[in-house]
Design a protein around this motif. Structure first.
Motif, PDB file in Angstrom:
ATOM      1  N   VAL A 241       0.915  -1.024  -0.479  1.00  0.00           N
ATOM      2  CA  VAL A 241       0.386   0.266   0.139  1.00  0.00           C
ATOM      3  C   VAL A 241       0.884   1.155   0.254  1.00  0.00           C
ATOM      4  O   VAL A 241       0.359   2.476  -0.578  1.00  0.00           O
ATOM      5  CB  VAL A 241      -0.733  -0.150   1.142  1.00  0.00           C
ATOM      6  N   GLY A 242       2.206   1.212   0.623  1.00  0.00           N
ATOM      7  CA  GLY A 242       2.988   2.036   0.070  1.00  0.00           C
ATOM      8  C   GLY A 242       4.631   1.480   0.203  1.00  0.00           C
ATOM      9  O   GLY A 242       4.556   1.192  -0.128  1.00  0.00           O
ATOM     10  N   GLU A 243       5.324   3.037   0.486  1.00  0.00           N
ATOM     11  CA  GLU A 243       6.568   2.874   0.281  1.00  0.00           C
ATOM     12  C   GLU A 243       7.155   3.679   1.205  1.00  0.00           C
ATOM     13  O   GLU A 243       6.992   4.674   0.883  1.00  0.00           O
ATOM     14  CB  GLU A 243       7.558   2.683  -0.939  1.00  0.00           C
ATOM     15  N   LEU A 244       8.383   3.392   1.845  1.00  0.00           N
ATOM     16  CA  LEU A 244       9.269   4.161   2.232  1.00  0.00           C
ATOM     17  C   LEU A 244      10.601   4.345   2.015  1.00  0.00           C
ATOM     18  O   LEU A 244      11.110   2.861   2.154  1.00  0.00           O
ATOM     19  CB  LEU A 244       9.578   4.256   3.800  1.00  0.00           C
ATOM     20  N   LEU A 245      11.467   4.790   1.170  1.00  0.00           N
ATOM     21  CA  LEU A 245      12.519   5.085   0.350  1.00  0.00           C
ATOM     22  C   LEU A 245      13.268   3.570  -0.328  1.00  0.00           C
ATOM     23  O   LEU A 245      13.813   3.685  -0.172  1.00  0.00           O
ATOM     24  CB  LEU A 245      13.568   5.065   1.895  1.00  0.00           C
ATOM     25  N   GLY A 246      11.825   3.953  -0.452  1.00  0.00           N
ATOM     26  CA  GLY A 246      11.887   2.788  -1.972  1.00  0.00           C
ATOM     27  C   GLY A 246      11.686   1.577  -1.684  1.00  0.00           C
ATOM     28  O   GLY A 246      10.414   0.384  -1.768  1.00  0.00           O
ATOM     29  N   TRP A 247      11.285   1.428   0.014  1.00  0.00           N
ATOM     30  CA  TRP A 247      11.266   0.008   0.448  1.00  0.00           C
ATOM     31  C   TRP A 247       9.152  -0.559   0.846  1.00  0.00           C
ATOM     32  O   TRP A 247       8.818   0.663   1.481  1.00  0.00           O
ATOM     33  CB  TRP A 247      11.638  -0.156   1.684  1.00  0.00           C
ATOM     34  N   PRO A 248       8.546  -1.026   0.362  1.00  0.00           N
ATOM     35  CA  PRO A 248       7.645  -1.346  -0.135  1.00  0.00           C
ATOM     36  C   PRO A 248       6.435  -2.365   1.820  1.00  0.00           C
ATOM     37  O   PRO A 248       7.457  -2.820   2.201  1.00  0.00           O
ATOM     38  CB  PRO A 248       6.817  -2.683  -0.764  1.00  0.00           C
ATOM     39  N   ALA A 287      -3.435   8.336   2.041  1.00  0.00           N
ATOM     40  CA  ALA A 287      -3.732   8.045   3.402  1.00  0.00           C
ATOM     41  C   ALA A 287      -3.227   6.547   4.429  1.00  0.00           C
ATOM     42  O   ALA A 287      -2.791   6.196   4.634  1.00  0.00           O
ATOM     43  CB  ALA A 287      -4.674   8.348   4.130  1.00  0.00           C
ATOM     44  N   PRO A 288      -3.520   5.724   3.395  1.00  0.00           N
ATOM     45  CA  PRO A 288      -3.162   4.434   3.449  1.00  0.00           C
ATOM     46  C   PRO A 288      -1.939   3.815   4.268  1.00  0.00           C
ATOM     47  O   PRO A 288      -1.482   3.111   4.286  1.00  0.00           O
ATOM     48  CB  PRO A 288      -3.721   3.034   2.062  1.00  0.00           C
ATOM     49  N   ALA A 289      -0.864   4.459   2.725  1.00  0.00           N
ATOM     50  CA  ALA A 289       0.348   4.791   3.227  1.00  0.00           C
ATOM     51  C   ALA A 289       1.124   4.780   4.565  1.00  0.00           C
ATOM     52  O   ALA A 289       1.754   4.892   5.028  1.00  0.00           O
ATOM     53  CB  ALA A 289       1.444   5.026   2.013  1.00  0.00           C
ATOM     54  N   ILE A 290      -0.071   6.400   4.853  1.00  0.00           N
ATOM     55  CA  ILE A 290       0.682   7.049   5.678  1.00  0.00           C
ATOM     56  C   ILE A 290       0.835   6.051   6.602  1.00  0.00           C
ATOM     57  O   ILE A 290       1.078   6.148   8.026  1.00  0.00           O
ATOM     58  CB  ILE A 290       0.137   8.478   6.350  1.00  0.00           C
ATOM     59  N   LEU A 291      -0.660   5.705   7.210  1.00  0.00           N
ATOM     60  CA  LEU A 291      -1.490   4.428   7.816  1.00  0.00           C
ATOM     61  C   LEU A 291      -0.358   3.188   8.291  1.00  0.00           C
ATOM     62  O   LEU A 291      -0.447   2.810   9.680  1.00  0.00           O
ATOM     63  CB  LEU A 291      -2.427   4.063   7.727  1.00  0.00           C
ATOM     64  N   ALA A 292       0.819   2.805   7.593  1.00  0.00           N
ATOM     65  CA  ALA A 292       0.780   1.787   7.188  1.00  0.00           C
ATOM     66  C   ALA A 292       2.318   2.089   7.507  1.00  0.00           C
ATOM     67  O   ALA A 292       2.736   1.464   8.900  1.00  0.00           O
ATOM     68  CB  ALA A 292       1.273   1.052   5.809  1.00  0.00           C
ATOM     69  N   ALA A 293       2.940   3.821   7.354  1.00  0.00           N
ATOM     70  CA  ALA A 293       4.375   3.505   7.954  1.00  0.00           C
ATOM     71  C   ALA A 293       3.916   3.983   9.562  1.00  0.00           C
ATOM     72  O   ALA A 293       5.266   3.571  10.177  1.00  0.00           O
ATOM     73  CB  ALA A 293       4.609   5.025   7.270  1.00  0.00           C
ATOM     74  N   LEU A 294       2.863   4.701   9.786  1.00  0.00           N
ATOM     75  CA  LEU A 294       2.727   4.343  11.096  1.00  0.00           C
ATOM     76  C   LEU A 294       2.707   3.367  12.329  1.00  0.00           C
ATOM     77  O   LEU A 294       3.036   2.804  13.119  1.00  0.00           O
ATOM     78  CB  LEU A 294       1.471   5.609  11.553  1.00  0.00           C
ATOM     79  N   ARG A 295       1.590   2.241  11.960  1.00  0.00           N
ATOM     80  CA  ARG A 295       1.053   0.956  12.263  1.00  0.00           C
ATOM     81  C   ARG A 295       2.727   0.110  12.394  1.00  0.00           C
ATOM     82  O   ARG A 295       3.048  -0.594  13.557  1.00  0.00           O
ATOM     83  CB  ARG A 295       0.483   0.148  11.450  1.00  0.00           C
ATOM     84  N   GLY A 296       3.584   0.916  11.465  1.00  0.00           N
ATOM     85  CA  GLY A 296       5.231  -0.121  11.947  1.00  0.00           C
ATOM     86  C   GLY A 296       6.076   0.360  12.641  1.00  0.00           C
ATOM     87  O   GLY A 296       7.036  -0.307  13.010  1.00  0.00           O
ATOM     88  N   GLY A 297       5.921   1.750  12.868  1.00  0.00           N
ATOM     89  CA  GLY A 297       6.620   1.948  13.739  1.00  0.00           C
ATOM     90  C   GLY A 297       7.735   3.147  13.025  1.00  0.00           C
ATOM     91  O   GLY A 297       8.376   3.347  14.356  1.00  0.00           O
ATOM     92  N   TRP A 298       8.043   3.216  12.242  1.00  0.00           N
ATOM     93  CA  TRP A 298       8.812   3.464  11.325  1.00  0.00           C
ATOM     94  C   TRP A 298       8.871   5.481  11.743  1.00  0.00           C
ATOM     95  O   TRP A 298      10.469   5.365  11.782  1.00  0.00           O
ATOM     96  CB  TRP A 298       8.967   3.385   9.459  1.00  0.00           C
ATOM     97  N   LEU A 299       7.951   6.313  11.644  1.00  0.00           N
ATOM     98  CA  LEU A 299       7.780   7.348  12.427  1.00  0.00           C
ATOM     99  C   LEU A 299       8.755   7.785  13.779  1.00  0.00           C
ATOM    100  O   LEU A 299       7.568   7.094  15.070  1.00  0.00           O
ATOM    101  CB  LEU A 299       7.437   8.106  11.900  1.00  0.00           C
TER     102      LEU A 299
END
Length: 316
Positions: A241-248, A287-299
Protein backbone atom coordinates in the motif's frame (compact mmCIF):
# COMPACT_ATOMS: atom_id res chain seq x y z
CA UNK A 1 1.03 32.91 3.30
CA UNK A 2 3.02 35.95 4.54
CA UNK A 3 5.26 35.96 7.61
CA UNK A 4 2.56 37.38 9.90
CA UNK A 5 0.13 34.61 8.98
CA UNK A 6 2.82 32.01 9.65
CA UNK A 7 3.44 33.63 13.05
CA UNK A 8 -0.31 33.65 13.73
CA UNK A 9 -0.48 29.93 13.01
CA UNK A 10 2.36 29.40 15.48
CA UNK A 11 0.52 31.53 18.05
CA UNK A 12 -2.63 29.41 17.59
CA UNK A 13 -0.60 26.23 18.09
CA UNK A 14 1.00 27.61 21.25
CA UNK A 15 -2.39 28.74 22.57
CA UNK A 16 -3.98 25.35 21.89
CA UNK A 17 -1.14 23.49 23.61
CA UNK A 18 -1.33 25.82 26.60
CA UNK A 19 -5.07 26.31 27.13
CA UNK A 20 -6.44 23.05 25.74
CA UNK A 21 -3.51 20.68 25.94
CA UNK A 22 -2.45 21.86 29.40
CA UNK A 23 1.28 21.85 28.53
CA UNK A 24 3.82 23.99 30.34
CA UNK A 25 5.72 26.67 28.48
CA UNK A 26 8.84 24.49 28.52
CA UNK A 27 6.86 21.60 27.01
CA UNK A 28 5.37 23.91 24.36
CA UNK A 29 8.86 25.20 23.52
CA UNK A 30 10.03 21.64 22.94
CA UNK A 31 6.97 20.81 20.81
CA UNK A 32 7.27 23.87 18.60
CA UNK A 33 11.06 24.07 18.47
CA UNK A 34 11.25 27.59 19.93
CA UNK A 35 12.66 29.12 23.11
CA UNK A 36 10.63 29.67 26.29
CA UNK A 37 10.58 33.47 25.70
CA UNK A 38 9.42 32.65 22.17
CA UNK A 39 6.43 30.76 23.62
CA UNK A 40 5.59 33.74 25.80
CA UNK A 41 5.63 36.03 22.79
CA UNK A 42 3.41 33.65 20.83
CA UNK A 43 0.86 33.46 23.65
CA UNK A 44 0.91 37.24 23.92
CA UNK A 45 0.24 37.50 20.18
CA UNK A 46 -2.63 35.02 20.45
CA UNK A 47 -4.25 37.15 23.16
CA UNK A 48 -3.57 40.36 21.25
CA UNK A 49 -5.20 39.02 18.05
CA UNK A 50 -8.27 37.73 19.88
CA UNK A 51 -7.59 34.04 19.26
CA UNK A 52 -8.12 33.10 22.89
CA UNK A 53 -11.76 33.12 23.95
CA UNK A 54 -13.75 30.22 25.33
CA UNK A 55 -12.11 28.15 22.56
CA UNK A 56 -9.25 28.76 20.14
CA UNK A 57 -10.89 30.79 17.39
CA UNK A 58 -8.74 29.59 14.51
CA UNK A 59 -8.95 26.71 11.99
CA UNK A 60 -5.66 25.36 13.28
CA UNK A 61 -7.40 24.36 16.53
CA UNK A 62 -9.00 21.24 15.04
CA UNK A 63 -5.70 20.41 13.36
CA UNK A 64 -3.94 20.55 16.72
CA UNK A 65 -6.49 18.15 18.18
CA UNK A 66 -5.94 15.73 15.29
CA UNK A 67 -2.18 16.00 15.67
CA UNK A 68 -2.30 15.29 19.37
CA UNK A 69 -4.58 12.28 18.85
CA UNK A 70 -2.24 10.86 16.21
CA UNK A 71 0.80 11.49 18.38
CA UNK A 72 -0.73 9.69 21.35
CA UNK A 73 -2.02 6.77 19.28
CA UNK A 74 1.27 6.06 17.51
CA UNK A 75 3.80 7.28 20.08
CA UNK A 76 5.12 10.16 17.97
CA UNK A 77 7.42 12.84 19.30
CA UNK A 78 5.27 15.33 17.43
CA UNK A 79 2.61 15.44 14.73
CA UNK A 80 1.78 18.62 12.83
CA UNK A 81 -1.53 18.62 10.96
CA UNK A 82 -2.29 21.40 8.48
CA UNK A 83 -5.70 22.44 7.12
CA UNK A 84 -7.01 20.73 3.98
CA UNK A 85 -9.64 22.53 1.91
CA UNK A 86 -11.41 19.99 -0.35
CA UNK A 87 -12.28 22.82 -2.75
CA UNK A 88 -8.62 23.89 -3.03
CA UNK A 89 -6.40 20.81 -2.58
CA UNK A 90 -3.34 22.75 -3.69
CA UNK A 91 -3.60 24.86 -0.51
CA UNK A 92 -2.93 21.80 1.66
CA UNK A 93 0.30 21.15 -0.26
CA UNK A 94 1.37 24.74 0.40
CA UNK A 95 0.60 24.51 4.12
CA UNK A 96 2.38 21.14 4.26
CA UNK A 97 5.50 22.71 2.76
CA UNK A 98 5.40 25.58 5.26
CA UNK A 99 4.99 23.19 8.20
CA UNK A 100 7.80 20.99 6.91
CA UNK A 101 10.05 24.01 6.50
CA UNK A 102 9.34 25.06 10.10
CA UNK A 103 10.51 21.68 11.41
CA UNK A 104 13.50 21.63 9.10
CA UNK A 105 14.53 25.11 10.19
CA UNK A 106 14.77 23.90 13.80
CA UNK A 107 17.81 21.89 12.70
CA UNK A 108 19.16 24.04 9.87
CA UNK A 109 19.30 27.24 11.92
CA UNK A 110 21.49 25.67 14.61
CA UNK A 111 25.04 27.01 14.65
CA UNK A 112 26.68 23.78 15.82
CA UNK A 113 27.65 21.53 12.87
CA UNK A 114 25.19 18.72 12.23
CA UNK A 115 24.24 16.12 9.66
CA UNK A 116 20.70 15.95 8.32
CA UNK A 117 19.39 13.09 6.15
CA UNK A 118 16.76 13.57 3.48
CA UNK A 119 14.57 11.40 1.32
CA UNK A 120 13.28 12.58 -2.03
CA UNK A 121 9.85 13.46 -3.39
CA UNK A 122 7.57 16.40 -3.95
CA UNK A 123 6.67 17.10 -0.31
CA UNK A 124 10.24 17.02 1.01
CA UNK A 125 11.48 19.14 -1.89
CA UNK A 126 8.63 21.65 -1.37
CA UNK A 127 9.51 21.94 2.34
CA UNK A 128 13.12 22.71 1.44
CA UNK A 129 12.02 25.29 -1.11
CA UNK A 130 9.86 26.99 1.55
CA UNK A 131 12.91 27.53 3.79
CA UNK A 132 14.54 30.93 3.99
CA UNK A 133 18.14 31.12 2.82
CA UNK A 134 20.67 30.98 5.64
CA UNK A 135 24.45 30.52 5.63
CA UNK A 136 25.29 27.23 7.32
CA UNK A 137 28.36 25.85 5.53
CA UNK A 138 29.19 23.79 8.62
CA UNK A 139 26.20 21.46 8.08
CA UNK A 140 26.10 18.25 6.01
CA UNK A 141 23.09 16.98 4.07
CA UNK A 142 22.92 13.39 2.90
CA UNK A 143 20.51 11.52 0.64
CA UNK A 144 18.90 8.28 1.82
CA UNK A 145 17.61 7.19 -1.57
CA UNK A 146 19.13 6.79 -5.01
CA UNK A 147 18.77 9.76 -7.33
CA UNK A 148 18.94 8.01 -10.70
CA UNK A 149 15.97 6.63 -12.66
CA UNK A 150 16.04 3.53 -14.87
CA UNK A 151 16.61 5.65 -17.98
CA UNK A 152 19.59 7.42 -16.41
CA UNK A 153 17.75 10.69 -15.71
CA UNK A 154 18.23 12.46 -12.38
CA UNK A 155 15.52 12.60 -9.73
CA UNK A 156 13.61 15.86 -10.29
CA UNK A 157 12.58 15.99 -6.63
CA UNK A 158 15.95 15.54 -4.98
CA UNK A 159 16.06 17.66 -1.82
CA UNK A 160 19.71 17.43 -0.79
CA UNK A 161 21.04 19.63 -3.60
CA UNK A 162 18.35 22.24 -3.01
CA UNK A 163 19.03 22.41 0.75
CA UNK A 164 22.79 22.57 0.25
CA UNK A 165 22.32 25.41 -2.26
CA UNK A 166 20.24 27.36 0.26
CA UNK A 167 22.72 26.96 3.10
CA UNK A 168 26.12 26.46 1.52
CA UNK A 169 26.36 23.15 3.36
CA UNK A 170 28.06 19.98 2.17
CA UNK A 171 26.02 17.59 0.01
CA UNK A 172 26.24 13.81 -0.14
CA UNK A 173 24.22 12.05 -2.86
CA UNK A 174 23.53 8.33 -3.13
CA UNK A 175 24.90 7.51 -6.61
CA UNK A 176 22.52 4.70 -7.52
CA UNK A 177 19.12 3.83 -8.97
CA UNK A 178 16.36 3.30 -6.41
CA UNK A 179 16.02 -0.30 -7.58
CA UNK A 180 19.00 -2.07 -9.14
CA UNK A 181 18.55 -4.18 -12.27
CA UNK A 182 19.75 -7.31 -10.46
CA UNK A 183 20.84 -8.58 -7.06
CA UNK A 184 24.39 -8.74 -8.43
CA UNK A 185 24.26 -5.08 -9.46
CA UNK A 186 23.04 -4.11 -5.99
CA UNK A 187 25.88 -6.03 -4.34
CA UNK A 188 28.38 -4.32 -6.61
CA UNK A 189 26.96 -0.90 -5.70
CA UNK A 190 26.95 -1.60 -1.97
CA UNK A 191 30.56 -2.77 -2.14
CA UNK A 192 31.75 0.52 -3.61
CA UNK A 193 33.85 2.70 -1.31
CA UNK A 194 31.77 5.77 -2.22
CA UNK A 195 28.51 4.01 -1.35
CA UNK A 196 29.89 2.96 2.04
CA UNK A 197 31.09 6.51 2.69
CA UNK A 198 27.59 7.89 2.08
CA UNK A 199 26.17 5.30 4.49
CA UNK A 200 28.67 6.35 7.16
CA UNK A 201 27.59 9.98 6.85
CA UNK A 202 23.89 9.03 7.06
CA UNK A 203 24.55 6.90 10.15
CA UNK A 204 25.42 9.99 12.22
CA UNK A 205 22.54 12.18 11.02
CA UNK A 206 20.53 13.95 13.74
CA UNK A 207 17.23 13.41 11.93
CA UNK A 208 15.82 12.16 8.64
CA UNK A 209 13.03 13.91 6.73
CA UNK A 210 11.39 11.63 4.18
CA UNK A 211 8.31 11.37 1.98
CA UNK A 212 5.73 8.60 1.93
CA UNK A 213 4.93 6.98 -1.41
CA UNK A 214 1.63 5.41 -2.40
CA UNK A 215 1.56 2.04 -4.12
CA UNK A 216 -1.26 2.01 -6.63
CA UNK A 217 -1.58 2.64 -10.35
CA UNK A 218 -0.41 6.23 -9.79
CA UNK A 219 2.57 5.23 -7.63
CA UNK A 220 5.38 7.80 -7.80
CA UNK A 221 7.97 5.04 -8.05
CA UNK A 222 6.32 3.98 -11.30
CA UNK A 223 5.41 7.43 -12.64
CA UNK A 224 8.99 8.64 -12.19
CA UNK A 225 10.43 5.52 -13.88
CA UNK A 226 12.13 4.00 -10.83
CA UNK A 227 10.24 0.70 -11.24
CA UNK A 228 8.69 -0.98 -14.27
CA UNK A 229 5.06 -1.88 -14.98
CA UNK A 230 5.84 -5.54 -14.17
CA UNK A 231 7.39 -4.55 -10.84
CA UNK A 232 4.40 -2.38 -9.96
CA UNK A 233 2.10 -5.32 -10.77
CA UNK A 234 4.18 -7.51 -8.47
CA UNK A 235 3.84 -5.04 -5.59
CA UNK A 236 0.09 -4.73 -6.08
CA UNK A 237 -0.28 -8.53 -6.19
CA UNK A 238 1.53 -8.68 -2.83
CA UNK A 239 -0.89 -6.06 -1.41
CA UNK A 240 1.65 -3.31 -0.93
CA UNK A 241 0.00 0.00 0.00
CA UNK A 242 2.97 2.32 0.39
CA UNK A 243 6.72 2.73 0.46
CA UNK A 244 9.37 4.53 2.47
CA UNK A 245 12.62 5.26 0.62
CA UNK A 246 11.57 2.67 -1.95
CA UNK A 247 10.98 -0.08 0.65
CA UNK A 248 7.42 -1.44 0.12
CA UNK A 249 5.06 -1.90 3.07
CA UNK A 250 1.82 -3.82 3.52
CA UNK A 251 -1.16 -2.28 5.33
CA UNK A 252 0.34 -3.20 8.73
CA UNK A 253 3.62 -1.50 7.97
CA UNK A 254 5.56 -4.70 7.49
CA UNK A 255 8.32 -4.83 4.89
CA UNK A 256 7.30 -6.97 1.93
CA UNK A 257 9.83 -9.58 0.87
CA UNK A 258 9.91 -9.80 -2.92
CA UNK A 259 12.20 -9.49 -5.93
CA UNK A 260 12.09 -5.69 -5.60
CA UNK A 261 13.17 -5.47 -1.94
CA UNK A 262 16.13 -7.67 -2.78
CA UNK A 263 17.25 -4.96 -5.24
CA UNK A 264 16.37 -1.71 -3.40
CA UNK A 265 19.58 0.30 -2.91
CA UNK A 266 18.25 2.77 -0.30
CA UNK A 267 19.68 2.67 3.18
CA UNK A 268 17.76 0.19 5.33
CA UNK A 269 14.87 1.57 7.37
CA UNK A 270 16.08 -0.39 10.40
CA UNK A 271 19.30 1.64 10.35
CA UNK A 272 17.32 4.63 11.64
CA UNK A 273 15.66 3.02 14.64
CA UNK A 274 17.61 5.26 17.02
CA UNK A 275 17.18 8.45 15.01
CA UNK A 276 14.32 10.84 14.45
CA UNK A 277 12.64 9.84 11.18
CA UNK A 278 10.00 12.38 10.17
CA UNK A 279 7.59 11.94 7.26
CA UNK A 280 6.14 14.85 5.29
CA UNK A 281 3.09 13.61 3.40
CA UNK A 282 -0.61 14.37 3.06
CA UNK A 283 -3.73 13.82 1.02
CA UNK A 284 -6.43 11.17 1.03
CA UNK A 285 -4.64 9.22 -1.71
CA UNK A 286 -1.56 8.79 0.45
CA UNK A 287 -3.45 8.11 3.67
CA UNK A 288 -3.24 4.26 3.48
CA UNK A 289 0.53 4.52 3.00
CA UNK A 290 0.86 6.97 5.90
CA UNK A 291 -1.21 4.64 8.10
CA UNK A 292 1.05 1.73 7.17
CA UNK A 293 4.19 3.70 8.06
CA UNK A 294 2.67 4.59 11.44
CA UNK A 295 1.51 1.05 12.17
CA UNK A 296 4.98 -0.23 11.38
CA UNK A 297 6.49 2.12 13.96
CA UNK A 298 8.92 3.56 11.42
CA UNK A 299 8.21 7.21 12.23
CA UNK A 300 8.98 9.41 15.22
CA UNK A 301 7.45 12.52 13.70
CA UNK A 302 4.76 13.27 11.11
CA UNK A 303 3.74 16.36 9.16
CA UNK A 304 0.45 15.75 7.36
CA UNK A 305 -2.93 17.30 6.53
CA UNK A 306 -6.48 16.97 7.82
CA UNK A 307 -7.62 14.59 5.08
CA UNK A 308 -4.92 12.02 5.83
CA UNK A 309 -5.16 12.54 9.60
CA UNK A 310 -8.90 11.85 9.70
CA UNK A 311 -8.49 8.73 7.55
CA UNK A 312 -5.78 7.37 9.86
CA UNK A 313 -7.72 8.09 13.04
CA UNK A 314 -10.89 6.52 11.62
CA UNK A 315 -9.03 3.28 10.78
CA UNK A 316 -9.63 0.40 13.21
Amino acid sequence: MDKFEVKLDQAARAAWLSYVGGLTQDEIAAQLGVSRPGVQRLLSLARQEGLIKVHIDHPISSCMALGRALGERFGLGYCDVVPANPDAPESAAFYLAVAGARRLSHFVEQSEPLTLALGAGRSVRAAVEALDRIERPQHRFVSLIGNVARDGSANRFDAVMALADKTGGERFLLPAPVVAESVEEKRALLDQRLFKAIGAVAAVSRAAFIGVGRIDRQATLYQDHFISQAELDELLALEAVGELLGWPLNEWGELIECSITRRVTSLALTAFSQQTMVAIAGGRDKAPAILAALRGGWLKGLITDEAAARYVLDAP
